[in-house]
Every structure is written in C-alpha cells, then in structure tokens.
Design an enzyme around this catalytic site. Sequence first.
Site, PDB file in Angstrom:
ATOM      1  CG  LEU A  25       8.663   7.192 -17.183  1.00  0.00           C
ATOM      2  CD1 LEU A  25       7.859   8.414 -17.665  1.00  0.00           C
ATOM      3  CD2 LEU A  25       9.563   7.587 -16.022  1.00  0.00           C
ATOM      4  CG  HIS A  26       7.325   2.134 -12.355  1.00  0.00           C
ATOM      5  ND1 HIS A  26       7.083   2.821 -11.183  1.00  0.00           N
ATOM      6  CD2 HIS A  26       8.655   1.851 -12.351  1.00  0.00           C
ATOM      7  CE1 HIS A  26       8.197   2.923 -10.488  1.00  0.00           C
ATOM      8  NE2 HIS A  26       9.174   2.362 -11.179  1.00  0.00           N
ATOM      9  N   GLY A  30       4.805   4.335 -10.114  1.00  0.00           N
ATOM     10  CA  GLY A  30       5.581   4.960  -9.030  1.00  0.00           C
ATOM     11  C   GLY A  30       6.118   6.318  -9.484  1.00  0.00           C
ATOM     12  CG  HIS A  31       9.119   6.514 -12.547  1.00  0.00           C
ATOM     13  ND1 HIS A  31       9.143   5.279 -13.168  1.00  0.00           N
ATOM     14  CD2 HIS A  31      10.355   6.690 -12.010  1.00  0.00           C
ATOM     15  CE1 HIS A  31      10.346   4.739 -13.021  1.00  0.00           C
ATOM     16  NE2 HIS A  31      11.097   5.559 -12.310  1.00  0.00           N
ATOM     17  CD  GLN A  61      22.093   6.394 -10.473  1.00  0.00           C
ATOM     18  OE1 GLN A  61      22.011   7.600 -10.682  1.00  0.00           O
ATOM     19  NE2 GLN A  61      21.086   5.707  -9.939  1.00  0.00           N
ATOM     20  CE  LYS A  89      11.992   1.452  -5.953  1.00  0.00           C
ATOM     21  NZ  LYS A  89      13.123   0.800  -6.622  1.00  0.00           N
ATOM     22  CG  ASP A  90      14.804   4.121  -4.863  1.00  0.00           C
ATOM     23  OD1 ASP A  90      15.519   3.154  -5.111  1.00  0.00           O
ATOM     24  OD2 ASP A  90      13.776   4.395  -5.525  1.00  0.00           O
ATOM     25  CD  GLN A 150      17.688   7.951  -5.405  1.00  0.00           C
ATOM     26  OE1 GLN A 150      18.531   7.351  -6.039  1.00  0.00           O
ATOM     27  NE2 GLN A 150      16.446   8.112  -5.852  1.00  0.00           N
ATOM     28  NE  ARG A 155      18.544  -2.568 -11.252  1.00  0.00           N
ATOM     29  CZ  ARG A 155      18.979  -1.380 -10.851  1.00  0.00           C
ATOM     30  NH1 ARG A 155      18.223  -0.657 -10.047  1.00  0.00           N
ATOM     31  NH2 ARG A 155      20.151  -0.921 -11.234  1.00  0.00           N
TER      32      ARG A 155
HETATM   33  P1  AMP Z   1      14.439   5.611 -10.886  1.00  0.00           P
HETATM   34  O1  AMP Z   1      13.922   5.869 -12.262  1.00  0.00           O
HETATM   35  O2  AMP Z   1      14.337   4.180 -10.458  1.00  0.00           O
HETATM   36  O3  AMP Z   1      15.797   6.219 -10.643  1.00  0.00           O
HETATM   37  O4  AMP Z   1      13.458   6.376  -9.903  1.00  0.00           O
HETATM   38  C1  AMP Z   1      13.154   7.734 -10.068  1.00  0.00           C
HETATM   39  C2  AMP Z   1      12.336   8.189  -8.888  1.00  0.00           C
HETATM   40  O5  AMP Z   1      11.150   7.411  -8.783  1.00  0.00           O
HETATM   41  C3  AMP Z   1      13.095   8.026  -7.552  1.00  0.00           C
HETATM   42  O6  AMP Z   1      12.805   9.143  -6.727  1.00  0.00           O
HETATM   43  C4  AMP Z   1      12.482   6.760  -7.003  1.00  0.00           C
HETATM   44  O7  AMP Z   1      12.550   6.677  -5.593  1.00  0.00           O
HETATM   45  C5  AMP Z   1      11.046   6.887  -7.468  1.00  0.00           C
HETATM   46  N1  AMP Z   1      10.375   5.587  -7.472  1.00  0.00           N
HETATM   47  C6  AMP Z   1      10.817   4.445  -8.052  1.00  0.00           C
HETATM   48  N2  AMP Z   1       9.964   3.431  -7.800  1.00  0.00           N
HETATM   49  C7  AMP Z   1       8.967   3.941  -7.034  1.00  0.00           C
HETATM   50  C8  AMP Z   1       7.787   3.384  -6.442  1.00  0.00           C
HETATM   51  N3  AMP Z   1       7.450   2.115  -6.583  1.00  0.00           N
HETATM   52  N4  AMP Z   1       7.002   4.216  -5.721  1.00  0.00           N
HETATM   53  C9  AMP Z   1       7.312   5.520  -5.567  1.00  0.00           C
HETATM   54  N5  AMP Z   1       8.406   6.100  -6.102  1.00  0.00           N
HETATM   55  C10 AMP Z   1       9.225   5.316  -6.827  1.00  0.00           C
END
Ligand code: AMP
Length: 289
Positions: free
Chosen positions: A33-34, A36-37, A61, A148-149, A152, A186
Amino acid sequence: MKITGSIAEIRTIVQNARKEGKRIGFVPTMGYLHKGHLSLVEISKQHADFQVMSIFVNRIQFNDKKDFEDYPRDFERDFALAQSAGVHLMFTPDERDMYQNHLTYVEVESLSKYLCGATRPGHFRGVCTVVSKLFNIVLPDVSVFGRKDIQQALIIEKMVHDLNFPIQIITAPTIREEGGLAMSSRNKHLSHDERTRALSIHRGLLKAKSLIESGNRNTTEIKAVIQKEIEAAHPQKIDYIELVSYNSLHPIEKLDEKAILAVAAFFGNTRLIDNMLIHPCEGGFTCEL
Ligand code: AMP
C-alpha cells in the site's frame, strides 16, 4: 481492524454491519500500500460507514509469470497502514479458495481491446473476474477505484452496469510522488536513476496539457510532444502513447470530444502507466492529471 482470509467470515461480518444500518465501502487492492490506495479509503469514508479493503495479488491478471512473482508484498506493513487509514475489515483471500477448479471468467468486450488490453492480453479478463468475485463476496454499496488505472476503472463501471451489480463505482484522482510520478506499488522496483528518468512521463503529460489548452487539436503533434520527452529519458521501451475517446477508448485522430491521453512505458524492467483526462469546456479543452 479485523483481518481474515475466510470468505464465510467476511460475509458474516459485513452482514452484521449492514444489520446495524451501515453502508459498506470497499477498496480492492493488490497490496504494498501507498498513499494512492489510502486516498481511496478516505473517499470511501465519505460515502460509507464501514470500510472493507482486500489485498490479493491476482495471478490471473498477470500475463507475465515473473511480474506476478516479483510483485512487491509486505502484509504486516499493509495491515498497519490500512488500520491507521480507518479500514474496519481486511480481506486477504487464499488463492485456492478463489480459484480452485475455476472455470468462469468475466470479460468486458471492446473496452478491453485498447491501451493496456492490447499489450497485456487477458489482463482485464483477470481483473473483471476477480473484482466480480470480490464484489459477490463483500457485497459493498460503494467501491472506489483509482484514475491512475483509468481503463480499469472504466471497464469496471461498464461491467457493473452490464451485469447489474447494485454497487456505486467512484473514481478517485491520481496521487503522485514529489516530481509528479504517479504512485504505484511497482515504483519500488525502480532504481534511483530509473525513478528520475521516469519523471519524463509526467513532464510529457504537462507539455501535452499546455499544447491542448493553448488550442492544439492535432493528435499526432500532441502525442509527439510526450514521445520526445520520454525518449530523451531513455526508457527501456514505450508501450504506447495514445489519445483515445473517453467513451469508447477508441484512438481518435482529431481532438473533438472528451478524451484520455494515456501512456505506458518501461523504465528498466518496470512498466509504468499514467494518463490525463481531457474535458471539453467553453472555448476549448481543459486537462486534468
Ligand atoms: P493496485 O493495488 O495497484 O491493484 O491498485 C488498487 C487500487 O488503487 C486501484 O483502484 C488503483 O487504480 C488504485 N491506485 C493505484 N495507484 C494509485 C494512485 N497513485 N492514485 C490513486 N489511486 C491509485
């Protein structure tokens, strides 16, 4: 924060929260987690009383086995971050429980063909399948996805509409590191030098923004300005730089509708994506990163 990998337990806990009159918010993630999450949890709190998060690195995926194996994982750190963000229930399903003898897949056609779908075959089928399963297990009222995605998020919105999931989908802004790099699990794989060079993606998008907001509608010129900026930073590879229709994700030749400018590029072995929304407004377009 309660942590469980049990599907039955998740169902019971969510059912009890709902009986208490609570609205259920859900943020699916692959962990590491960061901010963004965590920003998605903050937004979920504005729409729901009981926050559920899942962490599941979803093998189906990944079109590259090594990418799956190397995906960063740190559950203890994630649990501490999620708890401090106000998550009430953390779901960490077991791969066997999710996919043993699994034969059913969910695919959103057309939208999955473009951008990341073109270079990562089967990726969105894997995403839609796992998100459908998670939705059916958690049964949230609202679920938040990151812009960001963006492909998706749009595909999930379409899936929810087409399959009549009674769930509100919210799309949240991209959270960036200092310098503008979009936060991503990543990013951990980037060396110091690669991270510095990867800032060219954001710089390229900013240059395209200036071009568009000053009236340029020429897709080739808009994409070229980004390509020049990224190429000067010596990426391993540019996967795509595309200007696509917001509604269909189909590439457009002249900017004359709501659109997305999307980029995917490798720095070292790390594939990074970013994008910018392009909104029609009075007298032209405004860009939102
Ligand atoms: P992930 O763990 O990469 O599958 O991401 C989980 C959720 O967090 C997805 O809805 C992503 O779009 C969102 N997410 C990932 N990176 C960011 C970011 N930098 N800003 C906002 N949401 C993000």
